[in-house]
Design an enzyme around this catalytic site. Structure first.
Site, PDB file in Angstrom:
ATOM      1  N   ARG A 226     -31.440  -7.268  19.696  1.00  0.00           N
ATOM      2  CA  ARG A 226     -30.238  -7.783  19.068  1.00  0.00           C
ATOM      3  C   ARG A 226     -29.224  -6.589  18.381  1.00  0.00           C
ATOM      4  O   ARG A 226     -28.468  -7.051  17.549  1.00  0.00           O
ATOM      5  CB  ARG A 226     -30.542  -8.583  18.095  1.00  0.00           C
ATOM      6  CG  ARG A 226     -31.148  -9.978  18.599  1.00  0.00           C
ATOM      7  CD  ARG A 226     -31.015 -11.360  18.024  1.00  0.00           C
ATOM      8  NE  ARG A 226     -31.583 -12.203  18.702  1.00  0.00           N
ATOM      9  CZ  ARG A 226     -32.923 -12.489  18.181  1.00  0.00           C
ATOM     10  NH1 ARG A 226     -33.637 -12.005  17.213  1.00  0.00           N
ATOM     11  NH2 ARG A 226     -33.465 -13.689  18.860  1.00  0.00           N
TER      12      ARG A 226
ATOM     13  N   LYS B  67     -16.269  -0.603  23.161  1.00  0.00           N
ATOM     14  CA  LYS B  67     -16.371  -1.352  24.269  1.00  0.00           C
ATOM     15  C   LYS B  67     -17.414  -0.787  25.292  1.00  0.00           C
ATOM     16  O   LYS B  67     -17.412   0.425  25.652  1.00  0.00           O
ATOM     17  CB  LYS B  67     -15.085  -1.385  25.111  1.00  0.00           C
ATOM     18  CG  LYS B  67     -14.076  -2.303  24.853  1.00  0.00           C
ATOM     19  CD  LYS B  67     -12.933  -2.657  26.094  1.00  0.00           C
ATOM     20  CE  LYS B  67     -12.111  -3.543  25.075  1.00  0.00           C
ATOM     21  NZ  LYS B  67     -10.778  -3.456  26.352  1.00  0.00           N
TER      22      LYS B  67
ATOM     23  N   GLU C  81      -6.213   9.161  32.233  1.00  0.00           N
ATOM     24  CA  GLU C  81      -6.221   8.184  30.873  1.00  0.00           C
ATOM     25  C   GLU C  81      -5.542   9.107  29.824  1.00  0.00           C
ATOM     26  O   GLU C  81      -4.823   8.599  29.036  1.00  0.00           O
ATOM     27  CB  GLU C  81      -7.761   8.238  30.307  1.00  0.00           C
ATOM     28  CG  GLU C  81      -8.780   7.405  31.254  1.00  0.00           C
ATOM     29  CD  GLU C  81      -8.719   5.792  31.066  1.00  0.00           C
ATOM     30  OE1 GLU C  81      -7.707   5.283  30.560  1.00  0.00           O
ATOM     31  OE2 GLU C  81      -9.387   5.012  31.702  1.00  0.00           O
TER      32      GLU C  81
ATOM     33  N   LYS D  12      -6.118   6.475  20.148  1.00  0.00           N
ATOM     34  CA  LYS D  12      -6.939   5.391  20.554  1.00  0.00           C
ATOM     35  C   LYS D  12      -7.458   4.688  19.103  1.00  0.00           C
ATOM     36  O   LYS D  12      -7.659   3.650  18.801  1.00  0.00           O
ATOM     37  CB  LYS D  12      -8.219   5.604  21.262  1.00  0.00           C
ATOM     38  CG  LYS D  12      -9.068   4.488  21.769  1.00  0.00           C
ATOM     39  CD  LYS D  12      -9.604   4.530  22.988  1.00  0.00           C
ATOM     40  CE  LYS D  12     -10.517   3.336  23.299  1.00  0.00           C
ATOM     41  NZ  LYS D  12     -11.012   3.147  24.253  1.00  0.00           N
TER      42      LYS D  12
ATOM     43  N   GLU E 294      -9.643  -6.693  20.762  1.00  0.00           N
ATOM     44  CA  GLU E 294      -8.478  -6.938  21.691  1.00  0.00           C
ATOM     45  C   GLU E 294      -8.065  -8.223  21.708  1.00  0.00           C
ATOM     46  O   GLU E 294      -8.114  -9.223  22.489  1.00  0.00           O
ATOM     47  CB  GLU E 294      -9.155  -6.712  23.077  1.00  0.00           C
ATOM     48  CG  GLU E 294      -8.002  -6.498  24.043  1.00  0.00           C
ATOM     49  CD  GLU E 294      -8.396  -5.821  25.327  1.00  0.00           C
ATOM     50  OE1 GLU E 294      -9.294  -4.823  25.260  1.00  0.00           O
ATOM     51  OE2 GLU E 294      -8.018  -6.430  26.522  1.00  0.00           O
TER      52      GLU E 294
ATOM     53  N   ARG F 231      -4.637  -4.046  21.221  1.00  0.00           N
ATOM     54  CA  ARG F 231      -5.711  -3.110  21.923  1.00  0.00           C
ATOM     55  C   ARG F 231      -5.419  -3.283  23.363  1.00  0.00           C
ATOM     56  O   ARG F 231      -5.785  -2.391  24.522  1.00  0.00           O
ATOM     57  CB  ARG F 231      -7.103  -3.354  21.657  1.00  0.00           C
ATOM     58  CG  ARG F 231      -8.063  -2.568  22.249  1.00  0.00           C
ATOM     59  CD  ARG F 231      -9.534  -2.783  21.647  1.00  0.00           C
ATOM     60  NE  ARG F 231     -10.363  -1.848  22.586  1.00  0.00           N
ATOM     61  CZ  ARG F 231     -11.585  -1.312  21.967  1.00  0.00           C
ATOM     62  NH1 ARG F 231     -12.052  -1.746  20.695  1.00  0.00           N
ATOM     63  NH2 ARG F 231     -12.103  -0.578  22.824  1.00  0.00           N
TER      64      ARG F 231
ATOM     65  N   ASN G  75      -5.217  -0.896  28.601  1.00  0.00           N
ATOM     66  CA  ASN G  75      -5.407  -1.410  29.741  1.00  0.00           C
ATOM     67  C   ASN G  75      -4.473  -0.996  30.659  1.00  0.00           C
ATOM     68  O   ASN G  75      -4.238  -1.734  31.935  1.00  0.00           O
ATOM     69  CB  ASN G  75      -5.810  -2.941  29.789  1.00  0.00           C
ATOM     70  CG  ASN G  75      -6.929  -3.066  29.160  1.00  0.00           C
ATOM     71  OD1 ASN G  75      -7.983  -2.395  28.940  1.00  0.00           O
ATOM     72  ND2 ASN G  75      -6.841  -4.444  28.368  1.00  0.00           N
TER      73      ASN G  75
ATOM     74  N   HIS H  79      -4.811  -0.857  34.449  1.00  0.00           N
ATOM     75  CA  HIS H  79      -6.232  -1.191  34.767  1.00  0.00           C
ATOM     76  C   HIS H  79      -6.289  -2.448  35.742  1.00  0.00           C
ATOM     77  O   HIS H  79      -7.424  -2.582  36.317  1.00  0.00           O
ATOM     78  CB  HIS H  79      -6.972  -1.326  33.559  1.00  0.00           C
ATOM     79  CG  HIS H  79      -7.458   0.023  32.882  1.00  0.00           C
ATOM     80  ND1 HIS H  79      -6.242   1.083  32.644  1.00  0.00           N
ATOM     81  CD2 HIS H  79      -8.646   0.517  32.585  1.00  0.00           C
ATOM     82  CE1 HIS H  79      -6.910   2.155  32.265  1.00  0.00           C
ATOM     83  NE2 HIS H  79      -8.346   1.886  32.181  1.00  0.00           N
TER      84      HIS H  79
ATOM     85  N   HIS I 286      -8.839  -1.602  38.468  1.00  0.00           N
ATOM     86  CA  HIS I 286     -10.057  -2.093  38.554  1.00  0.00           C
ATOM     87  C   HIS I 286     -10.609  -2.826  39.708  1.00  0.00           C
ATOM     88  O   HIS I 286     -11.255  -2.903  40.179  1.00  0.00           O
ATOM     89  CB  HIS I 286     -10.185  -3.326  37.213  1.00  0.00           C
ATOM     90  CG  HIS I 286     -10.605  -2.487  35.793  1.00  0.00           C
ATOM     91  ND1 HIS I 286     -10.517  -2.988  34.883  1.00  0.00           N
ATOM     92  CD2 HIS I 286     -10.891  -1.142  35.744  1.00  0.00           C
ATOM     93  CE1 HIS I 286     -10.921  -2.250  33.635  1.00  0.00           C
ATOM     94  NE2 HIS I 286     -11.306  -0.972  34.209  1.00  0.00           N
TER      95      HIS I 286
ATOM     96  N   HIS J  44     -12.825   6.012  38.642  1.00  0.00           N
ATOM     97  CA  HIS J  44     -12.127   5.347  37.736  1.00  0.00           C
ATOM     98  C   HIS J  44     -10.572   5.947  37.461  1.00  0.00           C
ATOM     99  O   HIS J  44      -9.529   5.050  37.328  1.00  0.00           O
ATOM    100  CB  HIS J  44     -12.910   5.174  36.342  1.00  0.00           C
ATOM    101  CG  HIS J  44     -12.081   4.083  35.556  1.00  0.00           C
ATOM    102  ND1 HIS J  44     -11.829   2.912  35.449  1.00  0.00           N
ATOM    103  CD2 HIS J  44     -11.504   4.730  34.128  1.00  0.00           C
ATOM    104  CE1 HIS J  44     -11.178   2.331  34.767  1.00  0.00           C
ATOM    105  NE2 HIS J  44     -11.027   3.426  33.536  1.00  0.00           N
TER     106      HIS J  44
END
Ligand code: NAD
Ligand code: GLY
Length: 365
Positions: A121, A143, A185, A227, A237, A241, A245, A248, A252, A265
Site C-alpha cells: 500500500r 504521476k 518536453e 513543473k 490535476e 496541471r 499535457n 499529448h 499519446h 514519447h
C-alpha cells in the site's frame, strides 16, 4: 546549483541538479530517515552503466540495496513488469519502511514509481532520472503508472518521490535520438508557461544540441521550476496541471496506434504539439507566425513534426484520442495556446476542425 523545492506540505521534496549527485545517493537518502532495505529498479541499458556507483553509494551509507533489472523501452511499462518487480520485492523481503530507487528514464521512473505506490500500500521512492525527458518532466510531480494495450498510462497513481537527483553527467551516455526526444518536453514549457524561455531555446539550441553542461543545467532547472510551480498549485490535476499535457492527446494516440514501437514519447508529442498549435490558431487565434516558430524549433531539434497516415490509421488515431484520460462526457478536451507562454486547458474542439488538423499531419498537405 541550488536545489529546486517542490512545495507540497508533508510531501515536499527537493530536486538536486548538477554533475555527480548520482554517486551521492546514499548520503542523500540517509537524510530522509528511510529503512535499511531498498531496491534499485533500473533497465537493461542503464543498469550496467550506472547501477554499480549507485549500489556502492547506498551500501557505503549503510543501506542494503537489491538490484531489479527490467527490459528497456516503452513496451516495458506494463503490468507484467509490475508483477515481476512485486515478486522480487517480496523475495527480498522489503518492508513498509523500505524504499525504491528508480534509476533510468521515464519508463523506469513511471514503472518503479507505480510499484512503490502500490507495494504494501505504498513505500517511499527516490527518482534518479538519467534521460533529459525524465529530468525535466517525468521524475517530478508524482504521476506514476503503466500502459495498457488500449492506451498510454491508463493505470496509475499519484505518488510523490521523497527526493529527485538529476545528474547531468548521465547525458554523456544518452543516445542522440533520446536526447533530442527530451527536448520536446523542454520546448513544451516555453509554449505553455514561459515565452522568454522559448526565445532562449531558439537562441541557445546549438549549445543544447552540443550538450553544453552549463546551459543544460540551467535549462533542466528552469523546466523543474516551472513543473514545480504548476504541480505545487494543482497536485492531482483538477485544473491547471492539465497544461502539462499540451500536445499529448495526439501524441499519446500516435504512440498507442503504433503499439509504442515506432515513436519515442518525445517524438510523438513533438507531432502532437504542432497539431495542438494548429488547433490553437483556429480556435484561440494563436498567430500563424508563432505556429511556424513552434514547428521550426521542433524541426531544428531533429524531431518529427508531421506523420504520414493511411485513412485507416487516421480513423484509429481519432478513436485512440477518445480513450485519452482528458476525455470528459465523451468529449476530447485539449490544451490550446492563446500566445506563446499562455495556454488554456479544457478546450473542446469541433470534430470537423480536429479531422482537418489530423488530415494535415501528413508531410505534403
Ligand atoms: P526511456 O525511459 O525509455 O529511456 C530512453 C532510452 O534511453 C531507454 O532505452 C533507456 O534504457 C535509455 N537510457 C536512459 N538513460 C540513459 C543514459 N543516461 N545513457 C544511456 N541510455 C540511457 O524514455 P524517456 O524518454 O526517459 O521516458 C519516456 C516515458 O516517460 C514515457 O513512458 C512517458 O509516458 C513517460 N512520461 C511520464 C511523465 C510523468 O509525469 N510521469 C511525464 C512525461 C513522460
Ligand atoms: N507530464 C504531465 C504531468 O506531469 O502532469
Amino acid at each position: 546549483m541550488q536545489p529546486v523545492n517542490v512545495p507540497l506540505g508533508a510531501r515536499s521534496y527537493a530536486i538536486h541538479i548538477g554533475k555527480g549527485p548520482l554517486a551521492r545517493v546514499g548520503q542523500e537518502c540517509r537524510k530522509l530517515a528511510l529503512g535499511r532495505r531498498c531496491a534499485v529498479i533500473s533497465d537493461r541499458n542503464v543498469a550496467p552503466i550506472y547501477s554499480p556507483a549507485v549500489l556502492q553509494s547506498l551500501r557505503a551509507a549503510g543501506f542494503e540495496p537489491h538490484l531489479i533489472v527490467v527490459p528497456a523501452g516503452e513496451t516495458a511499462k506494463c503490468l507484467k513488469n509490475v508483477q515481476a518487480c512485486y515478486d522480487q520485492l517480496a523475495s527480498h523481503r522489503l518492508e513498509r519502511q523500505s524504499f525504491i530507487v528508480a534509476l533510468g528514464g521515464g519508463v523506469v521512473g513511471d514503472l518503479a514509481g507505480f510499484v512503490a505506490a502500490t507495494y504494501l500500500r505504498g513505500v517511499a521512492f527516490v527518482q534518479m532520472p538519467t534521460t533529459l525527458l525524465a529530468q525535466v518532466d517525468s521524475s517530478v510531480g508524482g504521476k506514476v503508472g503503466v500502459n495498457l494495450p488500449a492506451g498510454k498510462n491508463l493505470v496509475g497513481a499519484f505518488h510523490q518521490p521523497r527526493l529527485v537527483l538529476c545528474d547531468l553527467n548521465a547525458f554523456g551516455t544518452l543516445p542522440e535520438r533520446e536526447f533530442r526526444a527530451g527536448l520536446a518536453e523542454v520546448i513544451k514549457y516555453g509554449i505553455i508557461y514561459d515565452a522568454p524561455f522559448f526565445v532562449r531555446l531558439e537562441r541557445d539550441l546549438g549549445k543544447l544540441l552540443r550538450r553544453e553542461t552549463r546551459c543544460l543545467g540551467e535549462v533542466v532547472a528552469r523546466c523543474c521550476e516551472i513543473k514545480t510551480e504548476v504541480v505545487g498549485q494543482d497536485e492531482t490535476e483538477s485544473g491547471l496541471r492539465a497544461i502539462l499535457n499540451f500536445g499529448h492527446t495526439v501524441g499519446h494516440a500516435l504512440e498507442a496506434i503504433s503499439r509504442y514501437g515506432q515513436y519515442l514519447h518525445g517524438e510523438a508529442i513533438a507531432i502532437g504539439q504542432v497539431a495542438a498549435a494548429r488547433l490553437s490558431a483556429a480556435q484561440l487565434g494563436l498567430p500563424a507566425a508563432d505556429v511556424e516558430r513552434i514547428r521550426l524549433l521542433f524541426h531544428q531539434c531533429g524531431l518529427p513534426t508531421s506523420v504520414r497516415l493511411t485513412p485507416a490509421q487516421r480513423t484509429k488515431l481519432l478513436a485512440a484520442m477518445r480513450l485519452d484520460k482528458k476525455v470528459s462526457d465523451g468529449e476530447i478536451k485539449f490544451v490550446l495556446a492563446e500566445c506563446l507562454g499562455k495556454v488554456r486547458w479544457g478546450q473542446a474542439v469541433p470534430a470537423a476542425l480536429l479531422h482537418s488538423v489530423v488530415d494535415h499531419l501528413s508531410p505534403n498537405s
